[in-house]
Design a protein around this motif. Sequence first.
Motif, mmCIF file in Angstrom:
data_model
loop_
_atom_site.group_PDB
_atom_site.id
_atom_site.type_symbol
_atom_site.label_atom_id
_atom_site.label_comp_id
_atom_site.label_asym_id
_atom_site.label_seq_id
_atom_site.Cartn_x
_atom_site.Cartn_y
_atom_site.Cartn_z
ATOM 1 N N GLU A 167 -91.912 10.177 20.650
ATOM 2 C CA GLU A 167 -90.636 9.111 21.003
ATOM 3 C C GLU A 167 -90.199 9.809 22.447
ATOM 4 O O GLU A 167 -89.999 9.114 23.349
ATOM 5 N N SER A 168 -90.187 11.182 22.374
ATOM 6 C CA SER A 168 -89.739 11.831 23.727
ATOM 7 C C SER A 168 -90.514 11.459 24.787
ATOM 8 O O SER A 168 -90.233 11.164 25.933
ATOM 9 N N LEU A 169 -92.002 11.957 24.551
ATOM 10 C CA LEU A 169 -92.888 11.577 25.522
ATOM 11 C C LEU A 169 -93.010 10.322 26.011
ATOM 12 O O LEU A 169 -93.078 10.030 27.538
ATOM 13 N N ASN A 170 -93.019 9.287 25.171
ATOM 14 C CA ASN A 170 -92.825 7.780 25.452
ATOM 15 C C ASN A 170 -91.565 7.472 26.176
ATOM 16 O O ASN A 170 -91.843 6.715 27.369
ATOM 17 N N TYR A 171 -90.610 7.959 25.920
ATOM 18 C CA TYR A 171 -89.251 7.793 26.757
ATOM 19 C C TYR A 171 -89.384 8.224 28.071
ATOM 20 O O TYR A 171 -89.109 7.609 29.203
ATOM 21 N N PHE A 172 -89.850 9.586 28.195
ATOM 22 C CA PHE A 172 -89.903 10.112 29.711
ATOM 23 C C PHE A 172 -90.905 9.484 30.497
ATOM 24 O O PHE A 172 -90.874 9.368 31.602
ATOM 25 N N THR A 173 -92.099 8.860 29.910
ATOM 26 C CA THR A 173 -93.306 8.157 30.535
ATOM 27 C C THR A 173 -92.609 7.023 31.179
ATOM 28 O O THR A 173 -92.939 6.576 32.202
#
Length: 183
Positions: free
Chosen positions: A146-152
């Motif tokens: 979720e962190s990676l998706n959010y920052f993407t």
Amino acid sequence: MAEKYHIGFDNLRKLVAACAVQTGMAAMAVRPKSGIQKKTDAEENKKKPQKLLLTWLAEEPSLYPQIKKYISSKDFTSDLYRKIAEKFFEDLENGAFHPADIISMFTDEQQQREAAGVFNTKLVELSTKAEKEKAFHDILVAVKRESLNYFTEQASADVLMLNQMIAGKKELEELSKTHISLD
């Protein structure tokens, strides 16, 4: 006409609305049960692993060394949970944490309730060590994903940000393949 039959204004309005719905001239009004708008299921599903991880850590602070290898407070995409994680991780680094200090950081009553929920929720007891390790692993992966998706989604054409996203993707792939022992 309504006066002739002693129908009050509110009752007349309800009768007209019901008739309009029955004849298809209007859709039934859907009103929330309270004045508080509910968050979407998608929003809640994104936040759930973050809360679970913090709750698990509150129940078992000894897991912090395992968690900090893979997750930092910046991985929490919910503002509330990120603030909790920042203070919580700092406290654990210093050797002790006090839930009351974390809860009292928030002035808004709703935020205090949500923060208290992290420390007052009991996790479901898993029967085997393997189940517990898999659940822990899955939560870590979900938070990191979720962190990676959010920052993407937030990323711009900034080269530094793109490099961080690539590094984050590699970390997620590594974490997904890693067995984590809770011994």
